[in-house]
Design an enzyme around this catalytic site. Structure first.
Site, PDB file in Angstrom:
ATOM      1  N   MET A 106      15.440 -62.278  97.568  1.00 50.62           N
ATOM      2  CA  MET A 106      16.403 -62.854  98.494  1.00 50.62           C
ATOM      3  C   MET A 106      17.339 -63.845  97.812  1.00 50.62           C
ATOM      4  SD  MET A 106      13.843 -63.465 101.749  1.00 50.62           S
ATOM      5  CE  MET A 106      15.164 -64.045 102.831  1.00 50.62           C
ATOM      6  N   HIS A 107      18.338 -64.276  98.561  1.00 48.60           N
ATOM      7  CA  HIS A 107      19.201 -65.429  98.258  1.00 48.60           C
ATOM      8  C   HIS A 107      20.217 -65.194  97.128  1.00 48.60           C
ATOM      9  CE1 HIS A 107      16.112 -67.298 100.642  1.00 48.60           C
ATOM     10  NE2 HIS A 107      15.236 -67.354  99.658  1.00 48.60           N
ATOM     11  N   ASP A 113      12.242 -59.434 100.596  1.00 48.75           N
ATOM     12  CA  ASP A 113      10.958 -58.999 100.038  1.00 48.75           C
ATOM     13  C   ASP A 113       9.752 -59.454 100.842  1.00 48.75           C
ATOM     14  OD1 ASP A 113      11.392 -61.643  99.290  1.00 48.75           O
ATOM     15  OD2 ASP A 113      11.161 -61.290  97.141  1.00 48.75           O
TER      16      ASP A 113
END
Length: 484
Positions: free
Chosen positions: A79-80, A235
């Site tokens: 992520m991110h 995830d």
């Protein structure tokens, strides 16, 4: 057949399952991480495509008929990450990753604006996407001016597979731009970072169709053109789908490189002051909370390298009978910490070393320190309104019986171990692909695995570990002051 593709930090995994959710085959390929400066972490999006091509090629070579029968595809990924695209979807720079802390000052500035916590339900952490874009605007203004789209890593893979700019709720909740309760982009927060909704991908739910497979890709790997790609998931949400953590109060503890205590919620329960992540889940009208620690098995791997042994041997040498607290205390802040401190600059320590502190003693101290960090997350979840009565253990650390008994004792709740099988993020992504293609009842698809073993708390040691946890808690303010 259904295909799950998981873009991990170090590899891409492609997993095939049949209609009964039996694993048919898998392929993996590695992905490199670049660290050009201290605190920086980047990947080249071209490497994601290369690795996905390699993983699919393995499946095509070994399971061509099954791959050709795929009816739905799901995606998951770390992520991110900030993936910046210019005209004609050209990649403008390497992706700034989830574990990159260069934008800590920008994150603090955004977090000081009460709109961000109020709308997203979360602290603006340095690893999140929005502060990275502010950093780019200040340090690479020419690239910022050229940015036409901002995609999360798995959604760049989707662009390659479908030609469309689409994301979903669970991953987008980690950007600091999503109205997490309403499950839509906040134009107000985007404007606060000099961006617009036009620069964001469209949004779907994780179990809904989010694009269709391009003919070029389908022909290359012997698949059917036009089959749906699910929205997918970040995830951890994908892992939750894989392990069946979808009902309110269900939870898992992931003892991976980082550590996650994940609880599913049927309502939106933000409490940013606790540093718990309150994100959308991958299914409609569901949310989840996470306590996140940045170094779990990574801490044991660091120590193993230091003493010239492998992590499995170190934990295995402890046996299976839980011992009283080791004496020395270890704070596992090797890369800073999220829950509960939101501190990118803090670093780890051993406290209380003596001549008697041998390798086994310090192995126990490392495991205890990471487990106390999980206890921090449990306490933060309680503050956010979620109480757990048991957790399922997943990840590499769950192979250590000693560690799981320690975890149960420190958390004060049973820790369940699933029977052998596949239930990680790639499996969760494949389940989402099935949901997008067939539209069945999610609860009938996202079932939990059978439980092979349950580790109960050792009641005779709970008080001793409670006292050790109190000592652990007292050390953060002391070392924070010393490092300031």
């Amino acid at each position: 057949m259904y295909l799950g593709i998981d873009l991990g930090t170090s590899s891409v995994k492609a997993l095939l399952i049949d209609g009964d959710q039996h694993v048919v085959g898998s392929g993996t390929a590695s992905v490199a991480v670049s660290r050009p400066h201290p605190g920086w972490s980047e990947q080249d999006p071209a490497d994601w495509i290369r690795a996905t091509e390699q993983a699919l090629s393995v499946l095509h070579a070994d399971h061509a008929d099954a791959l050709g029968a795929v009816r739905g595809i799901g995606l998951s990924g770390h992520m991110h990450g900030a993936t910046l695209l210019g005209d004609d979807d050209a990649v403008l720079r390497s992706c700034i990753m989830w574990n990159d802390t260069r934008s800590h000052a920008e994150a603090a500035e955004l977090d000081a604006d009460p709109r961000f916590r109020g709308i997203t339900g979360n602290i603006v952490f340095p690893g999140f996407t929005a502060p990275k874009l502010v950093w780019v605007a200040r340090n690479e203004p020419d690239l910022f001016a050229k940015t036409r789209k901002v995609l999360l890593p798995k959604d760049y893979l989707r662009l390659w597979l479908t030609g469309e700019h689409i994301s979903e709720m669970s991953d987008s909740a980690g950007t600091s731009w999503l109205d997490t309760g309403k499950r839509l982009w906040s134009s107000e927060l985007l404007a606060a970072t000099d961006l617009t909704e036009e620069q964001m991908p469209g949004l779907v739910e994780g179990s809904e169709a989010g694009g269709r497979l391009r003919a070029e890709i389908a022909n290359r790997f012997g698949m059917t053109s036009g089959i749906p790609l699910a929205g997918g998931a970040g995830d951890n949400a994908a892992a939750a789908i894989g392990v069946g953590t979808i009902q309110d109060g269900a939870a898992f503890a992931s003892l991976g490189t980082s550590g996650v205590l994940f609880a599913a919620n049927d309502a939106y329960l933000p409490n940013p002051e606790s540093a718990v992540h309150a994100f959308c889940h991958a299914l409609p009208n569901t949310w989840h909370q996470m306590g996140v620690i940045l170094s779990a098995t990574d801490a044991l791997n660091w120590y193993a390298k230091l003493v010239g042994q492998d992590a499995a041997s170190l934990s295995g040498a402890l046996g299976e009978v839980l011992q009283a607290p080791s004496g020395p205390t270890f704070l596992p802040y090797l890369s800073g910490e999220r829950t509960p401190h939101n501190d990118a600059s803090i670093r780890g320590v051993f406290v209380g070393l003596g001549h008697e502190s041998d390798t086994k003693t310090l192995t126990r101290a490392v495991l205890e320190g990471v487990t106390f960090a999980f206890r921090d997350s449990l306490e933060a979840l309680k503050e956010a309104g979620t109480r757990l009565d048991r957790v399922t253990a997943v990840g590499g650390g769950s192979r250590s019986s000693y560690w799981l008994t320690l975890l149960a004792t420190v958390l004060g709740i049973p820790v369940e171990v699933p029977a052998d099988g596949e239930f990680g993020a790639a499996f969760g992504a494949a389940r989402l692909g099935l949901l997008a293609a067939e539209d069945p009842d999610p609860a009938a698809v996202c079932t939990p695995p059978s439980i092979e073993q349950v580790h109960e708390p050792v009641r005779d040691l709970e008080q001793a570990f409670g006292d050790a946890y109190s000592r652990y808690r007292s050390l953060y303010p002391a070392i924070k002051g010393a490092l300031a």
